[in-house]
Scaffold this active site. Structure first.
Site, PDB file in Angstrom:
ATOM      1  N   CYS A 142     -13.726  66.686   0.812  1.00 46.71           N
ATOM      2  CA  CYS A 142     -12.925  66.456  -0.472  1.00 46.71           C
ATOM      3  C   CYS A 142     -11.577  66.373  -0.061  1.00 46.71           C
ATOM      4  O   CYS A 142     -10.986  65.546   0.609  1.00 46.71           O
ATOM      5  CB  CYS A 142     -13.366  67.404  -1.485  1.00 46.71           C
ATOM      6  SG  CYS A 142     -13.192  66.726  -3.076  1.00 46.71           S
ATOM      7  N   HIS A 235     -19.609  66.219  -1.762  1.00 44.75           N
ATOM      8  CA  HIS A 235     -19.955  67.742  -1.800  1.00 44.75           C
ATOM      9  C   HIS A 235     -21.563  67.723  -1.642  1.00 44.75           C
ATOM     10  O   HIS A 235     -22.212  68.050  -2.452  1.00 44.75           O
ATOM     11  CB  HIS A 235     -19.710  68.590  -2.854  1.00 44.75           C
ATOM     12  CG  HIS A 235     -18.317  68.570  -3.162  1.00 44.75           C
ATOM     13  ND1 HIS A 235     -17.424  69.536  -2.376  1.00 44.75           N
ATOM     14  CD2 HIS A 235     -17.201  67.944  -3.899  1.00 44.75           C
ATOM     15  CE1 HIS A 235     -15.990  69.390  -2.647  1.00 44.75           C
ATOM     16  NE2 HIS A 235     -16.064  68.570  -3.639  1.00 44.75           N
ATOM     17  N   GLU A 237     -22.951  70.024  -0.142  1.00 46.94           N
ATOM     18  CA  GLU A 237     -23.372  71.082  -0.191  1.00 46.94           C
ATOM     19  C   GLU A 237     -23.492  71.711  -1.643  1.00 46.94           C
ATOM     20  O   GLU A 237     -23.735  72.778  -1.537  1.00 46.94           O
ATOM     21  CB  GLU A 237     -22.110  71.955   0.514  1.00 46.94           C
ATOM     22  CG  GLU A 237     -21.039  72.349  -0.128  1.00 46.94           C
ATOM     23  CD  GLU A 237     -20.014  71.078  -0.195  1.00 46.94           C
ATOM     24  OE1 GLU A 237     -18.794  71.271  -0.890  1.00 46.94           O
ATOM     25  OE2 GLU A 237     -20.408  69.971   0.378  1.00 46.94           O
TER      26      GLU A 237
END
Length: 300
Positions: A142, A235, A237
């Site tokens: 990011c 993202h 994750e």
């Protein structure tokens, strides 16, 4: 992990042609195995949640991973107890003379600031420069990806008309990349950001390839051909409820946020979102650990 098969087995050529990593008995016997040393530079204010998310995806392989958590010495965290940082984190000064097999640089909720206006930008720039000599492969996430693209290649970021938030499909453009082995044609991942980097600017560097891109969300994944530098704008994750918690936080702050796209069933915030991206996130990090770190880094 690689498939260990005889060198002359007919299936070997077919598997290699498909990008499946195979290994001969000779190479398997000669391999030295040690834990992979991975540093995580955690820039997120909610450090404990980010730790859990990243360690979850890093734990998706049989490889042994030794993690070192880092925080910025030039910035005071208001959301993480000092006792937690003291017990589990080091600063760049503590590790500046060390070498790591891999590193993860997280995002940070500061995208609207110019890079040079970030209070810890001098330290951040120093760490990014250091990583090119002291880390074999680095994943930037990011804002961390935007910062590294800017620092290393001069790629600018652009503010979006409204926050990009939701779960998006991204087309795999380079299926032959070791990072994308085992992926289908479409990679699902959450996005949560106020700024964007453009594929044309990345490709104009001549040093970074765009690996996955979405019609509605732009570039998701890019990397240098040698896979020493990896950039993830989203993202993979994230937990099931992370986008929801961000939406509620912004709503409570009076920011009148739009609902995360493709997230709540029938756009109803009272309903639990489906977790549709976890397998992609685990596979992406497993590929990075195996193909970009373990199989390439020198033993010493």
């Amino acid at each position: 992990m690689p498939v260990n098969i005889p060198r002359d087995l007919p299936a070997r050529a077919t598997l290699e042609g498909e990008g499946i990593f195979v290994m001969s008995d000779e190479r398997a016997r000669s391999q030295d195995i040690r834990p992979m040393r991975i540093a995580i530079l955690n820039l997120m204010p909610t450090k404990e949640a980010t730790e859990t998310q990243l360690l979850r995806v890093l734990g998706g392989t049989p490889l042994q991973v030794e993690v070192s958590l880092l925080h910025m010495a030039s910035h005071s965290s208001r959301n993480t107890p000092p006792e937690h940082l003291e017990a589990f984190y080091a600063t760049f000064a503590d590790v500046a003379d060390q070498y790591f097999d891999g590193m993860i640089v997280t995002g940070a909720p500061i995208e609207r600031l110019e890079f040079e206006d970030v209070d810890y930008w001098p330290e951040m720039a120093q760490i990014l420069d250091w990583s090119r000599e002291h880390v074999y492969s680095t994943i930037h996430i990011c804002w961390g990806a935007q910062a590294a693209l800017y620092r290393h290649y001069g790629v600018p970021k652009y503010e979006l008309p409204q926050k990009l938030s939701g779960v998006f499909d991204h087309r795999v453009r380079r299926p032959e990349s070791p990072l994308l082995r085992g992926f289908d044609d479409v990679l699902v991942a959450p996005q949560s950001r106020h700024t964007d980097v453009h594929a044309a600017d990345i490709e104009a560097t001549g040093a970074v390839d765009v690996l996955a891109i979405g019609d509605d969300s732009g570039v998701l994944l890019a990397a240098t051909p040698d896979l020493r530098q990896v950039f993830i704008t989203g993202h993979p994750e994230y937990d099931r409820d992370t986008l929801g918690r961000e939406y509620q936080r912004d709503a409570e702050a009076g920011m009148d946020p739009a609902l995360p796209a493709n997230y709540y069933p029938e756009d109803d915030p009272s309903r639990e979102p489906a977790l549709t991206w976890r397998s992609h996130g685990v596979l992406l990090y497993a590929n990075w650990l195996n193909h970009c770190v373990y199989q390439r880094v020198p033993f010493e």
